[in-house]
Design a protein around this motif. Structure first.
Motif, mmCIF file in Angstrom:
data_model
loop_
_atom_site.group_PDB
_atom_site.id
_atom_site.type_symbol
_atom_site.label_atom_id
_atom_site.label_comp_id
_atom_site.label_asym_id
_atom_site.label_seq_id
_atom_site.Cartn_x
_atom_site.Cartn_y
_atom_site.Cartn_z
ATOM 1 N N VAL A 1 0.940 -1.224 0.115
ATOM 2 C CA VAL A 1 -0.022 0.105 -0.098
ATOM 3 C C VAL A 1 0.893 1.152 -0.120
ATOM 4 O O VAL A 1 1.811 1.247 0.733
ATOM 5 N N ARG A 2 0.681 2.094 -0.882
ATOM 6 C CA ARG A 2 1.347 3.219 -0.952
ATOM 7 C C ARG A 2 0.543 4.567 -0.551
ATOM 8 O O ARG A 2 -0.133 5.029 -1.439
ATOM 9 N N PRO A 3 0.629 5.074 0.547
ATOM 10 C CA PRO A 3 -0.397 6.388 0.817
ATOM 11 C C PRO A 3 0.386 7.430 0.254
ATOM 12 O O PRO A 3 1.521 7.662 0.115
ATOM 13 N N VAL A 4 -0.552 8.502 -0.147
ATOM 14 C CA VAL A 4 -0.129 9.650 -0.720
ATOM 15 C C VAL A 4 -0.785 10.939 0.035
ATOM 16 O O VAL A 4 -1.921 10.670 0.309
ATOM 17 N N ALA A 5 -0.063 11.788 0.272
ATOM 18 C CA ALA A 5 -0.531 13.108 0.786
ATOM 19 C C ALA A 5 -0.763 14.495 -0.083
ATOM 20 O O ALA A 5 0.099 14.413 -0.867
ATOM 21 N N LEU A 6 -1.938 14.778 -0.255
ATOM 22 C CA LEU A 6 -2.401 15.713 -1.307
ATOM 23 C C LEU A 6 -2.585 17.040 -0.284
ATOM 24 O O LEU A 6 -3.484 17.042 0.346
ATOM 25 N N ARG A 7 -1.924 18.231 -0.577
ATOM 26 C CA ARG A 7 -2.370 19.429 0.102
ATOM 27 C C ARG A 7 -2.702 20.550 -0.841
ATOM 28 O O ARG A 7 -1.981 20.566 -1.890
ATOM 29 N N PHE A 8 -3.555 21.164 -0.526
ATOM 30 C CA PHE A 8 -4.070 22.184 -1.306
ATOM 31 C C PHE A 8 -3.759 23.711 -0.626
ATOM 32 O O PHE A 8 -4.325 23.732 0.456
ATOM 33 N N ARG A 9 -2.701 24.351 -1.201
ATOM 34 C CA ARG A 9 -2.104 25.587 -0.755
ATOM 35 C C ARG A 9 -2.629 26.685 -1.667
ATOM 36 O O ARG A 9 -2.712 26.651 -2.776
ATOM 37 N N THR A 10 -2.491 28.072 -1.233
ATOM 38 C CA THR A 10 -2.381 29.262 -1.897
ATOM 39 C C THR A 10 -0.902 29.523 -2.183
ATOM 40 O O THR A 10 -0.098 28.817 -1.714
ATOM 41 N N GLY A 11 -0.637 30.568 -3.160
ATOM 42 C CA GLY A 11 0.659 30.904 -3.441
ATOM 43 C C GLY A 11 1.367 31.297 -2.247
ATOM 44 O O GLY A 11 2.745 31.216 -2.473
ATOM 45 N N ALA A 12 0.730 31.708 -1.500
ATOM 46 C CA ALA A 12 1.564 32.302 -0.137
ATOM 47 C C ALA A 12 1.837 31.176 0.863
ATOM 48 O O ALA A 12 2.733 31.206 2.005
ATOM 49 N N GLY A 13 1.417 29.830 0.459
ATOM 50 C CA GLY A 13 1.644 28.766 1.320
ATOM 51 C C GLY A 13 0.685 28.219 2.269
ATOM 52 O O GLY A 13 0.682 27.517 3.199
ATOM 53 N N GLU A 14 -0.521 28.969 2.361
ATOM 54 C CA GLU A 14 -1.435 28.959 3.342
ATOM 55 C C GLU A 14 -2.512 27.700 2.805
ATOM 56 O O GLU A 14 -2.899 27.522 1.798
ATOM 57 N N PRO A 15 -2.852 26.912 3.868
ATOM 58 C CA PRO A 15 -3.824 25.833 3.479
ATOM 59 C C PRO A 15 -5.264 26.512 2.848
ATOM 60 O O PRO A 15 -5.679 27.540 3.407
ATOM 61 N N THR A 16 -5.678 25.743 2.051
ATOM 62 C CA THR A 16 -7.090 26.299 1.436
ATOM 63 C C THR A 16 -7.949 24.873 1.312
ATOM 64 O O THR A 16 -7.592 24.191 0.572
ATOM 65 N N THR A 17 -9.287 25.563 1.261
ATOM 66 C CA THR A 17 -10.212 24.336 1.073
ATOM 67 C C THR A 17 -11.123 24.843 -0.378
ATOM 68 O O THR A 17 -12.111 24.353 -0.791
ATOM 69 N N VAL A 18 -10.606 25.716 -1.140
ATOM 70 C CA VAL A 18 -11.135 26.322 -2.229
ATOM 71 C C VAL A 18 -11.509 25.025 -3.358
ATOM 72 O O VAL A 18 -12.661 25.275 -3.948
ATOM 73 N N ALA A 19 -11.093 23.926 -3.392
ATOM 74 C CA ALA A 19 -11.330 23.166 -4.148
ATOM 75 C C ALA A 19 -12.049 21.966 -3.962
ATOM 76 O O ALA A 19 -12.654 20.910 -4.602
#
Length: 283
Positions: A192-210
């Motif tokens: 099993v290969r876990p993968v981390a997906l992170r969504f961030r703004t250009g400034a590096g802040e987490p975002t839930t926009v997607a």
């Protein structure tokens, strides 16, 4: 009413960025959507060709198409690590339609999806043509056959991607992984290969926009991504897991992804803002 394979997510519109969040201009949004539609039409035209090709050429072309789709929406894509070339189960949190695009942009693979996807216009035929495996989450009696088909695909050397939460969350909160898909990896004798997906703004802040949450239609998160300013998707391949029961693999994979993404479920105060409704007892 819920059951273990058809869970609910408490994430909803309150998890999404507010109306005052930075947005791309109208002209840029129109340009992004136009490019995406053109790519989708090209994908429909090339689907037969993709199905006929084999080996590295097919992999390269499919990966290039999905990377082009990310660029069409103005998404910056950052990849850390490499996925194996065959015989592994890739698991990650499910936040957005961009999850699928990101997985395919790194390593074209077969995906495990809800059976309703097969009937969607345009997307359904494309998904079926590239080898998507389907599961009927409303019929637990169909689960053994679906897991058997998944195990057969893994046994045959396929890389298969799955979202073990069973539904979408906002990304700053996440759910536990259901163990059923991990049984397929055990039956096939693959890691099993876990993968981390992170969504961030250009400034590096987490975002839930997607995020695809609440009562949103499929079009809503697509438009949200088109309107997003400086959206960054980070893709990190985590160490593989090869031993343990299916429940142990599910817990370890969930923990690895949560640790890498700093999932808000570990932070009660943040979880309260993101998920104001309590989890159903059956989840």
């Amino acid at each position: 009413m819920t059951h273990p394979w058809f869970p609910d997510s408490p994430c909803g519109p309150g998890c999404l960025p507010g109306p005052g969040s930075p947005r791309a201009g109208t002209h840029l949004v129109v340009l992004r959507l136009s490019r995406a539609v053109a790519l989708l039409l090209l994908g429909v035209a090339l689907a037969v060709v993709f199905a006929l090709l084999r080996g590295s050429l097919r992999t390269a072309l499919v990966r290039a198409w999905f990377r082009a789709l990310l660029r069409a929406f103005g998404v910056r894509f950052v990849v850390r690590g490499e996925l194996g070339s065959s015989g592994c189960l890739v698991v990650t949190d499910h936040v957005s339609w961009l999850d699928v695009v990101a997985l395919m942009a790194v390593r074209p693979m077969r995906l495990l999806a809800k059976i309703e996807l097969r009937a969607w216009p345009v997307v359904g035929p494309l998904a079926t043509r590239v080898g998507t495996l389907y599961i009927d989450r409303e019929r637990l009696s169909a689960l053994p056959a679906a897991i058997g088909a998944l195990a057969d695909a893994l046994r045959g050397g396929a890389v298969v991607g799955a979202f073990p939460e069973g539904t979408t969350w906002c990304g700053r909160a996440s759910g536990r992984y259901r163990p059923a898909v991990f049984q397929a990896a055990l039956d096939a004798g693959v890691p099993v290969r876990p993968v981390a997906l992170r969504f961030r703004t250009g400034a590096g802040e987490p975002t839930t926009v997607a995020a695809f949450v609440g009562a949103a239609t499929l079009l809503d998160p697509v438009l949200a991504v088109a309107r997003a300013r400086d959206l960054v998707v980070e893709f990190e391949v985590l160490p593989e897991l090869a031993t343990g029961s299916r429940a142990e693999l599910a817990r370890r994979a969930r923990h690895a992804v949560a640790r890498a993404t700093s999932a808000a479920e570990r932070h009660p105060a943040h979880r309260h803002r993101c998920a104001p409704h309590p989890l159903p007892s059956a989840a």
